[in-house]
Design a protein around this motif. Structure first.
Motif, PDB file in Angstrom:
ATOM      1  N   HIS A   2     102.385  39.928   0.376  1.00  0.00           N
ATOM      2  CA  HIS A   2     102.029  39.319  -0.898  1.00  0.00           C
ATOM      3  C   HIS A   2     102.074  40.423  -1.951  1.00  0.00           C
ATOM      4  O   HIS A   2     101.407  41.451  -1.794  1.00  0.00           O
ATOM      5  N   VAL A   3     102.869  40.233  -2.998  1.00  0.00           N
ATOM      6  CA  VAL A   3     103.054  41.257  -4.021  1.00  0.00           C
ATOM      7  C   VAL A   3     102.226  40.915  -5.255  1.00  0.00           C
ATOM      8  O   VAL A   3     102.360  39.835  -5.817  1.00  0.00           O
ATOM      9  N   SER A   5     101.360  42.620  -8.923  1.00  0.00           N
ATOM     10  CA  SER A   5     101.714  41.411  -9.591  1.00  0.00           C
ATOM     11  C   SER A   5     103.160  41.511 -10.058  1.00  0.00           C
ATOM     12  O   SER A   5     103.572  42.521 -10.605  1.00  0.00           O
ATOM     13  N   ARG A   6     103.883  40.443  -9.881  1.00  0.00           N
ATOM     14  CA  ARG A   6     105.278  40.399 -10.305  1.00  0.00           C
ATOM     15  C   ARG A   6     105.404  40.559 -11.818  1.00  0.00           C
ATOM     16  O   ARG A   6     106.433  40.987 -12.336  1.00  0.00           O
ATOM     17  N   ARG A   7     104.343  40.233 -12.513  1.00  0.00           N
ATOM     18  CA  ARG A   7     104.340  40.337 -13.972  1.00  0.00           C
ATOM     19  C   ARG A   7     104.716  41.755 -14.421  1.00  0.00           C
ATOM     20  O   ARG A   7     105.442  41.935 -15.395  1.00  0.00           O
ATOM     21  N   LEU A   9     106.697  43.801 -13.001  1.00  0.00           N
ATOM     22  CA  LEU A   9     108.148  43.943 -12.860  1.00  0.00           C
ATOM     23  C   LEU A   9     108.864  43.249 -14.007  1.00  0.00           C
ATOM     24  O   LEU A   9     109.810  43.786 -14.581  1.00  0.00           O
ATOM     25  N   ARG A  10     108.426  42.043 -14.338  1.00  0.00           N
ATOM     26  CA  ARG A  10     109.052  41.291 -15.435  1.00  0.00           C
ATOM     27  C   ARG A  10     108.902  42.012 -16.769  1.00  0.00           C
ATOM     28  O   ARG A  10     109.838  42.076 -17.564  1.00  0.00           O
ATOM     29  N   CYS A  20     116.465  45.172 -13.827  1.00  0.00           N
ATOM     30  CA  CYS A  20     116.044  43.837 -13.389  1.00  0.00           C
ATOM     31  C   CYS A  20     116.602  43.417 -12.038  1.00  0.00           C
ATOM     32  O   CYS A  20     115.858  42.947 -11.180  1.00  0.00           O
ATOM     33  N   ASP A  24     114.278  42.806  -8.847  1.00  0.00           N
ATOM     34  CA  ASP A  24     114.255  41.464  -8.255  1.00  0.00           C
ATOM     35  C   ASP A  24     114.625  41.511  -6.777  1.00  0.00           C
ATOM     36  O   ASP A  24     114.010  40.826  -5.956  1.00  0.00           O
ATOM     37  N   TYR A  27     111.656  42.865  -4.894  1.00  0.00           N
ATOM     38  CA  TYR A  27     110.613  41.841  -4.808  1.00  0.00           C
ATOM     39  C   TYR A  27     110.961  40.804  -3.734  1.00  0.00           C
ATOM     40  O   TYR A  27     110.117  40.466  -2.897  1.00  0.00           O
ATOM     41  N   THR A  28     112.184  40.311  -3.743  1.00  0.00           N
ATOM     42  CA  THR A  28     112.601  39.294  -2.774  1.00  0.00           C
ATOM     43  C   THR A  28     112.512  39.823  -1.346  1.00  0.00           C
ATOM     44  O   THR A  28     111.977  39.158  -0.454  1.00  0.00           O
ATOM     45  N   ARG A  31     108.731  40.381  -0.358  1.00  0.00           N
ATOM     46  CA  ARG A  31     107.985  39.123  -0.119  1.00  0.00           C
ATOM     47  C   ARG A  31     108.251  38.578   1.278  1.00  0.00           C
ATOM     48  O   ARG A  31     107.382  37.938   1.872  1.00  0.00           O
TER      49      ARG A  31
END
Length: 99
Positions: A2-3, A5-7, A9-10, A20, A24, A27-28, A31
């Motif tokens: 569980h990552v 926060s993705r926020r 990264l965004r 990006c 991404d 992250y993928t 997860r």
């Protein structure tokens, strides 16, 4: 994993658009992982390294550094910092009280 926060990264992608796709992808992949040690992380990301209480990932050919804290028992990754290589080299992030 569980990552959290993705926020982060965004938000980083808004400043550094060329990061990006690589972030991404990280992250993928992360997860879907069920890592229990740094050795397992390094099987997927050979350049990942432990730096004090953090794990540091080289992103986009080492242009960026992703610094995270991993709790293997809880299967949680906390994103602490996303930095350019130059920012990482300044060591300012090492003032973090958890370092």
């Amino acid at each position: 994993m569980h990552v959290i926060s993705r926020r982060k990264l965004r938000e980083y992608c808004k400043k550094h658009a060329d990061s990006c796709e690589a972030l991404d992808d990280w992250y993928t992949t992360t997860r879907q992982a069920e890592w229990v040690s740094l050795v397992e992380v390094q099987a997927v990301y050979p350049q990942a390294e432990a730096v004090s209480n953090f794990t540091v990932f080289n992103i986009k050919g080492n242009k960026y550094r992703l610094i995270v804290s991993i709790n293997y028992a809880k299967q949680v990754i906390y994103i602490k910092y996303v930095l350019t290589h130059a920012e990482y080299d300044k060591d300012n992030w090492k003032n973090d009280p958890y370092f």
